[in-house]
Design an enzyme around this catalytic site. Structure first.
Site, short mmCIF file in Angstrom:
data_model
loop_
_atom_site.label_atom_id
_atom_site.label_comp_id
_atom_site.label_asym_id
_atom_site.label_seq_id
_atom_site.Cartn_x
_atom_site.Cartn_y
_atom_site.Cartn_z
N HIS A 145 0.73 -1.42 -0.05
CA HIS A 145 0.19 0.06 0.04
C HIS A 145 0.69 1.35 0.08
O HIS A 145 0.58 2.08 -0.90
CB HIS A 145 -0.89 -0.12 1.30
N ARG A 150 -7.75 -11.29 -13.48
CA ARG A 150 -6.58 -10.55 -13.79
C ARG A 150 -5.35 -11.77 -14.18
O ARG A 150 -5.73 -12.73 -13.62
CB ARG A 150 -6.01 -9.41 -12.95
N ARG A 151 -4.24 -11.13 -14.57
CA ARG A 151 -3.24 -12.04 -14.77
C ARG A 151 -3.45 -13.48 -15.62
O ARG A 151 -3.06 -14.66 -15.12
CB ARG A 151 -2.45 -12.52 -13.55
N TYR A 170 1.61 5.30 -2.29
CA TYR A 170 1.95 6.78 -1.88
C TYR A 170 3.35 7.26 -2.21
O TYR A 170 3.34 8.35 -2.58
CB TYR A 170 1.50 6.88 -0.50
N HIS A 214 -7.98 -0.26 -11.98
CA HIS A 214 -8.06 0.67 -10.93
C HIS A 214 -6.43 1.32 -10.75
O HIS A 214 -6.17 2.34 -10.74
CB HIS A 214 -8.43 0.06 -9.56
N PHE A 215 -5.52 0.26 -10.74
CA PHE A 215 -4.36 1.02 -10.49
C PHE A 215 -3.53 1.74 -11.81
O PHE A 215 -2.76 2.60 -11.62
CB PHE A 215 -3.32 -0.01 -9.83
N HIS A 216 -4.28 1.20 -12.97
CA HIS A 216 -3.61 2.01 -14.13
C HIS A 216 -4.24 3.36 -14.06
O HIS A 216 -3.55 4.40 -14.41
CB HIS A 216 -3.92 1.13 -15.31
C1 HEM Z 1 0.94 2.02 -22.74
C2 HEM Z 1 0.37 1.71 -21.50
C3 HEM Z 1 0.16 0.78 -20.65
C4 HEM Z 1 -0.44 -0.36 -21.16
C5 HEM Z 1 -1.18 -0.73 -22.51
C6 HEM Z 1 -0.80 -1.38 -20.10
C7 HEM Z 1 -1.17 -2.86 -20.00
C8 HEM Z 1 -0.90 -3.62 -19.21
C9 HEM Z 1 -1.73 -5.05 -18.93
C10 HEM Z 1 -2.31 -5.60 -20.21
C11 HEM Z 1 -1.03 -5.58 -18.06
C12 HEM Z 1 -1.29 -7.03 -17.57
C13 HEM Z 1 -2.61 -7.26 -17.11
C14 HEM Z 1 -2.94 -8.86 -16.42
O1 HEM Z 1 -2.52 -9.72 -17.00
O2 HEM Z 1 -3.48 -8.97 -15.59
C15 HEM Z 1 -0.43 -4.69 -17.04
C16 HEM Z 1 0.20 -5.01 -15.86
C17 HEM Z 1 0.65 -4.14 -15.10
N1 HEM Z 1 0.59 -2.64 -15.31
FE1 HEM Z 1 0.56 -1.61 -17.20
N2 HEM Z 1 -0.01 -0.92 -19.06
C18 HEM Z 1 0.47 0.33 -19.28
C19 HEM Z 1 0.92 1.37 -18.71
C20 HEM Z 1 1.28 1.00 -17.35
C21 HEM Z 1 1.60 2.10 -16.41
C22 HEM Z 1 1.95 3.55 -16.95
C23 HEM Z 1 2.13 1.72 -15.28
C24 HEM Z 1 2.29 2.43 -13.89
C25 HEM Z 1 3.19 3.35 -13.90
C26 HEM Z 1 1.64 0.30 -15.36
C27 HEM Z 1 1.52 -0.80 -14.26
C28 HEM Z 1 1.55 -2.00 -14.22
C29 HEM Z 1 1.73 -3.13 -13.41
C30 HEM Z 1 2.31 -2.64 -12.08
C31 HEM Z 1 1.47 -4.04 -13.82
C32 HEM Z 1 1.59 -5.58 -12.95
C33 HEM Z 1 0.24 -6.09 -12.88
C34 HEM Z 1 0.48 -7.58 -12.17
O3 HEM Z 1 1.62 -8.10 -12.16
O4 HEM Z 1 -0.58 -8.34 -12.18
N3 HEM Z 1 1.30 0.20 -16.63
N4 HEM Z 1 -0.45 -3.36 -17.93
CU LIG Z 2 -3.61 -0.58 -0.81
#
Ligand code: HEM
Ligand SMILES: [Cu+2]
Lengths: 277, 549
Positions: B223, B437-438, B227, B374-376
Site C-alpha cells: 500500500h 486478471r493475470r 503513496y 484501478h491501479f492503471h
Molecule cells: C502503454 C500503456 C500501458 C498498457 C497498454 C498497459 C497494459 C497492461 C497490461 C495488459 C497488464 C497485464 C494485466 C494482467 O494480465 O492482469 C499490465 C500490468 C501492469 N501494469 Fe500496465 N500498462 C500500461 C502502462 C502502465 C503504467 C504507466 C503503469 C504504472 C506506472 C503500469 C503498471 C502496471 C503494473 C504494476 C502491472 C502488473 C500487474 C500484475 O503483475 O498483475 N502500466 N499493464
Molecule cells: Cu492498498
C-alpha cells in the site's frame, strides 16, 4: 537578549509538548476505539451467546481453547505430491492401456477389474474417480503419508509411472451410478453439503467435491462411494489418525463436525436414494 | 524572499538527467510490453504470444512500472528539489552516484532472468512460486540504491535546518523528505521478505516457505509504495502548479499537514490487500480498514487547497462568477493542464478505490480486471501524467533551453488522458463481469465469456493511444535538446499567500511523526506478523519456475 532567546525556546518547548499531547490523545483514541469495534463489538454479533473472550479469539483467528490443528512446522508435509506443471504434464502422458494390465494383476481382487469394488464397505470404488485423486492417494501410500497395512505394500510395488497409468485407467471407467442427494437427508445435512456453516468455519463440501470442482486437484468425487467407507474416513480425519490432507483441510473441517453430522453426510453422499436411515 | 528563485547548479544536472532519463527509457520499453499484453488479451494472438512469454512480459512490465520507473523518477526529482529549494549542494555527490549505479546494476540483473524465462513470478512475487535468485537480488539492489537517496534527503534537510535555525523548511523539500521517510518504512516489509524468505528459497536452501508470512510482509509494502509513487505528484500540486497558473499557494500549512498525514496513513493499512486471505482474523483487518479510511483527510485537504489556489489564479487573470475562473486559467501551460487532468483521473480512481477498500465489495472484484484497471487509472494515469508535467517543467531548466512550441506537449498529455480513460473504463466493466486478471489466454469461443471480447478490444485501443503518447513524450524530450537556449536555469516554486515566518517544530520535522508511526505499525502489524511465530504454521512447498534449462 539572551533572556529573550530563553523565553522563545521555552515557548517552543511548551508548544512541542502540546503537539505531543494532542497527537497522542487523537491517535490513541482512534486505535482503542477501532480495536474495540473490530475485536469485540462486531464479532460479538455473530456469537450465539454473550462470550467476549470467544469473540476476541475468533477476531484474531484462533480457537477459544487455544488449540490449533495437529501439526508442527517441523513435521514433514502432509503429502509429498505437488500439483506442479511437471506433475500435471506427467499425468497427461499416462497410459490407461498399460494401467489396465497392472490393475488386472494387482488391484482387481479387491477394487474390481473396472473399479467397482467387491466390498465397497471396505474397499472404495475407484471407477470414474479422478486421476489426480487416485494418483495422490497411491503416492501417499507409497511414502507412508497415508497409513494402511494393506495398501502400503501393494502401492510400493508400483513405479511412479505405473501409479499414473493405474490412475488414468480407473479414471476412464464408468462411475458407479451417482444417485444424487438422498430424499431422506435432513435439511441441515443438505445445507452443510451445499452451503457449509460459515459461522463454524466450515466451507460447503460441494465447493471442493462438487461437479464443477474448483477446489484442490486431489479432492475426490464422493458420490458413488459407500456410506460406511466415507464415515470411516471422516472419523479418521477428525481424530487425525489419517493426516495426508494437504494444509490439514479435512482435519480442520471434520474437527468441527459432530458424529451425527458425519453420519448424515456419509449417508447423503454414500447411499443416495437407496439409503435406509 | 530568497527561497523563491534558485538556480540549478552545484553540478547535479547530470545526476538528475541520468535518473529521470533511465526512468523514462524503461517506461517506454514497458509501454510497448503493455500494448502487446493488451493485444494478447483480446485473443488475436500477436507474434510471440504464448503463456510463457505473456507472464515474462507482465513480470517485466510490472517490475519496471512498479519498482524501477517511479523509484528513479522520485530520486531524480528529489535531488532536484534538494538543491533548488534549499539552495545548497547535495551533502555527498559520491553517495548519490553510488546509489544510481547500484540501482542501474539492479535493473539489469532483474530484467535478464525475466527475459530468459527464469523469473516469471510477476512483480508481486507471491511465493511458493520462486524464480532465479538474480531477479530478487536485482530488485533488492534497486531498493538499496534508493536507500542512499533516502539518507541524502534526510541529511540535506538536517544540514539546512542547522544553517537556518527557526526557519520553515521549504514545502517542496518538506514533502520530499516525508516521501523519503515513507519509502524507508515502506521498503522494510519487502526487504525482509526478499532477504529472509525469497532468496533462501530461490537458492534451494529451504524447501518450505511460509506463504502467509510472505503475503503479509508484502502487503506491508504494497500500500505505501503507492503513496511513494504519488507524492512527487502531490509535491508538484502544491509547489509548482499554483506557480504555473500564475498565482500563489492557498496555504503552506495544509501542504505540510497533508504530507504528514499521507506518511502516517499509508503505512499501517496494507492488510486491506489481504481482506480475502485466510491467514488473518477479521479483527486486525478491521483496524487497518479504519486506518485506511483516514486517507480521505489528506486527500480532501489537497483537493481543497489546490482548487483554492487555482481559483486565486483564475480570478487574478480576470475570471468572474462561480465558474468563470476555471475558463480563465492558462490552459495552454502543460503543468496546469496536467494538474487538472490528474485531478479528474484521481476522482475516477478514488471512486474505484472506495469499492476496493470496502470489505464486502472487495469480495466482488478481488483478483479481477477491476484491480488492474484501478491501479492503471490512479498510478498509470493520475500519477504518471504528473511525472510528465514535472519533467516538462524541470527538463528545460536543466538544459537551459525552452521548447518553441508547447502544442506537442499538450497533445501528449491529452493522448495519455484519453488513452487511460478508454483503456481503464472497459477494464473495470470486465472486472465486474468477472474477468480474472493475470490470465494469458481467454477462449472467447466459449459462450460464457464471449461477451467480454468487445470490451477487451476497446480497452486495447486505449492502450495503444497510451503507447503513442509515451513515445511522443520521449520525442518531445529529445527535441528539447535542439531547442532555443535561454540561459536561464532558475527554478520558481509557488509561494504561499501568507508565507509562514515560522512553523511549529512538529510541522517542520519528522521526529514526532516517526514515533507515532512506530506506534501505529506495532499495533497494526504486531500481532498479524507475530502470530506466524506463535502458532503452528503450514508452510507451502517451494515451487521453482527456473528449474532445468
Ligand atoms: C502503454 C500503456 C500501458 C498498457 C497498454 C498497459 C497494459 C497492461 C497490461 C495488459 C497488464 C497485464 C494485466 C494482467 O494480465 O492482469 C499490465 C500490468 C501492469 N501494469 Fe500496465 N500498462 C500500461 C502502462 C502502465 C503504467 C504507466 C503503469 C504504472 C506506472 C503500469 C503498471 C502496471 C503494473 C504494476 C502491472 C502488473 C500487474 C500484475 O503483475 O498483475 N502500466 N499493464
Ligand atoms: Cu492498498
Amino acid at each position: 537578549m539572551s533572556t529573550d532567546q530563553d523565553h522563545r525556546s521555552s515557548e517552543r518547548r511548551a508548544e512541542d509538548r502540546l503537539w505531543r499531547f494532542w497527537v497522542s490523545i487523537a491517535a490513541g483514541t482512534f486505535v482503542v476505539v477501532s480495536l474495540l469495534v473490530g475485536l469485540i463489538v462486531l464479532p460479538l454479533r455473530d456469537e450465539a451467546r454473550f462470550d467476549p473472550w470467544g469473540a476476541i479469539c475468533r477476531a484474531i483467528g484462533i480457537r477459544k481453547d487455544g488449540s490449533t490443528v495437529t501439526k508442527k512446522s517441523s513435521d514433514p508435509p502432509a503429502s509429498s505430491v505437488t500439483w506442479s506443471a511437471g506433475t500435471r504434464l506427467a499425468l497427461l502422458g499416462a497410459s490407461p492401456e498399460s494401467g489396465s494390465t497392472i490393475v488386472k494383476e494387482t488391484c482387481a481382487a479387491c477394487h474390481g477389474e473396472t473399479g467397482v469394488s467387491v466390498d465397497p464397505q471396505q474397499f472404495p470404488n475407484l471407477a470414474g474417480q479422478t486421476e489426480e485423486a487416485i494418483f495422490k492417494q497411491l503416492r501417499d501410500f507409497q511414502t507412508g503419508a497415508r497409513v494402511s497395512d494393506i495398501m502400503a505394500p501393494i502401492a510400493q510395488t508400483l513405479t511412479e509411472a505405473q501409479t499414473r497409468d493405474v490412475a488414468a485407467y480407473f479414471a476412464a471407467q464408468k462411475r458407479v451410478e451417482a444417485v444424487g442427494s438422498s430424499p431422506s437427508a435432513s435439511a441441515n445435512i443438505v445445507e452443510l453439503a451445499h452451503i457449509g456453516a460459515p459461522a463454524r468455519g466450515i466451507p460447503s463440501c460441494y465447493s471442493c467435491h462438487g461437479q464443477n470442482r474448483s477446489g484442490p486437484e486431489e479432492a475426490p468425487v464422493l458420490f458413488g462411494q459407500s456410506a460406511s467407507y466415507i464415515e470411516d474416513q471422516l472419523k479418521k480425519f477428525a481424530s487425525a489418525e489419517r493426516r495426508n490432507d494437504m494444509f490439514a483441510r479435512m482435519r480442520t473441517i471434520t474437527k468441527q463436525l459432530s458424529p451425527e453430522e458425519m453420519h448424515g453426510l456419509a449417508i447423503y453422499y454414500g447411499d443416495g436414494g437407496a439409503a435406509k436411515p | 524572499m530568497p527561497a523563491e528563485r534558485q538556480a540549478v547548479n552545484y553540478r547535479v544536472k547530470n545526476l538528475i538527467l541520468a535518473h529521470i532519463g533511465v526512468s523514462f527509457a524503461t517506461l517506454a520499453a514497458a509501454a510497448v510490453l503493455g500494448a502487446w499484453q493488451m493485444t494478447v488479451r483480446t485473443g488475436v494472438n500477436p507474434p510471440f504470444a504464448t503463456p510463457e512469454t505473456y507472464f515474462a512480459s507482465v513480470s517485466a512490465h510490472g517490475t519496471i512500472m512498479g519498482y524501477v520507473m517511479p523509484t528513479l523518477f522520485t530520486m531524480g526529482f528529489g535531488y532536484f528539489v534538494a538543491v533548488t529549494a534549499l539552495d545548497q549542494p547535495l551533502p555527498s555527490m559520491r553517495l548519490a552516484w553510488a546509489g544510481f549505479w547500484l540501482a542501474a546494476v539492479g535493473i539489469v540483473a532483474a530484467i535478464i532472468p525475466i527475459v530468459m524465462g527464469k523469473a516469471t513470478v510477476l512483480y508481486t512475487f507471491y511465493p511458493p512460486l520462486t524464480g532465479s535468485v538474480f531477479y530478487y537480488l536485482g530488485v533488492l539492489l534497486v531498493v538499496v540504491g534508493s536507500w542512499f537517496w533516502v539518507a541524502l534527503m534526510i541529511w540535506a534537510m538536517a544540514h539546512w535546518k542547522r544553517n537556518n535555525p527557526g526557519r520553515p523548511v521549504p514545502l517542496a523539500m518538506f514533502g520530499t523528505v516525508a516521501n523519503a521517510f515513507l519509502w524507508l518504512w515502506t521498503t522494510g516489509g519487502v526487504a525482509v521478505e526478499i532477504i529472509f524468505q525469497l532468496i533462501p528459497a530461490s537458492l534451494g536452501w529451504t524447501q518450505m516457505i511460509d506463504v502467509g508470512l510472505a503475503r503479509t510482509l508484502f502487503a506491508w509494502t504494497l500500500h505505501p509504495i503507492v503513496y511513494f509513487w504519488l507524492l512527487p505528484a502531490y509535491i508538484a500540486f502544491y509547489t509548482i502548479a499554483p506557480q504555473a497558473a500564475g498565482a500563489r499557494l492557498y496555504s503552506d500549512l495544509m501542504g505540510r499537514l497533508s504530507f504528514i498525514l499521507l506518511l502516517l496513513f499509508s503505512l499501517p493499512v496494507g492488510m486491506h490487500h489481504l481482506f480475502m486471505d485466510p491467514e488473518h482474523g477479521t479483527g486486525f483487518k478491521f483496524l487497518q480498514a479504519m486506518l485506511t479510511a483516514l486517507v480521505v483527510l489528506p486527500t480532501f485537504l489537497t483537493v481543497f487547497t489546490i482548487s483554492a489556489s487555482m481559483e486565486i489564479a483564475g480570478r487574478l487573470r480576470g475570471g468572474k462568477g462561480l465558474f468563470g475562473w476555471i475558463a480563465a486559467l492558462p490552459w495552454d501551460r502543460p503543468m496546469v493542464l496536467a494538474t487538472c487532468l490528474s485531478f479528474v483521473l484521481l476522482g475516477f480512481g478514488g471512486f474505484g478505490g472506495v469499492v476496493n477498500m470496502a470489505y464486502a465489495m472487495n469480495a466482488m472484484i478481488h483478483n479481477t480486471s477491476w484491480v488492474t484497471a484501478h491501479f492503471h487509472l490512479i498510478f498509470g494515469g493520475a500519477v504518471v501524467i504528473m511525472y510528465f508535467a514535472i519533467t516538462y517543467w524541470i527538463w528545460p531548466i536543466l538544459l537551459e533551453r525552452e521548447a518553441a512550441d508547447v502544442r506537442p506537449l499538450r497533445l501528449q498529455l491529452w493522448l495519455w488522458f484519453i488513452g487511460i480513460v478508454i483503456m481503464t473504463f472497459p477494464w473495470h466493466v470486465l472486472g465486474l463481469l468477472g474477468q480474472p486478471r493475470r490470465i494469458a489466454t481467454f477462449d472467447y469461443a466459449n459462450p460464457v465469456i464471449a461477451q467480454w471480447q468487445p470490451w477487451v478490444f476497446v480497452s486495447m485501443f486505449g492502450g495503444y493511444l497510451m503507447l503513442v503518447s509515451a513515445l511522443l513524450f520521449v520525442w518531445n524530450i529529445a527535441t528539447l535538446y535542439r531547442a532555443r537556449p535561454v540561459g536561464d536555469n532558475r527554478m520558481h516554486y509557488a509561494v504561499a499567500v501568507y508565507p509562514p515566518a515560522r512553523v511549529p517544530n512538529a510541522l517542520n520535522g519528522f521526529a514526532l511523526w516517526n514515533w507515532l508511526l512506530l506506534f501505529l505499525m506495532v499495533v497494526a502489524y504486531g500481532y498479524p506478523l507475530g502470530q506466524f511465530f506463535l502458532m503452528d504454521v503450514y508452510p507451502g512447498l517451494v515451487h521453482r519456475v527456473d528449474i532445468g534449462s
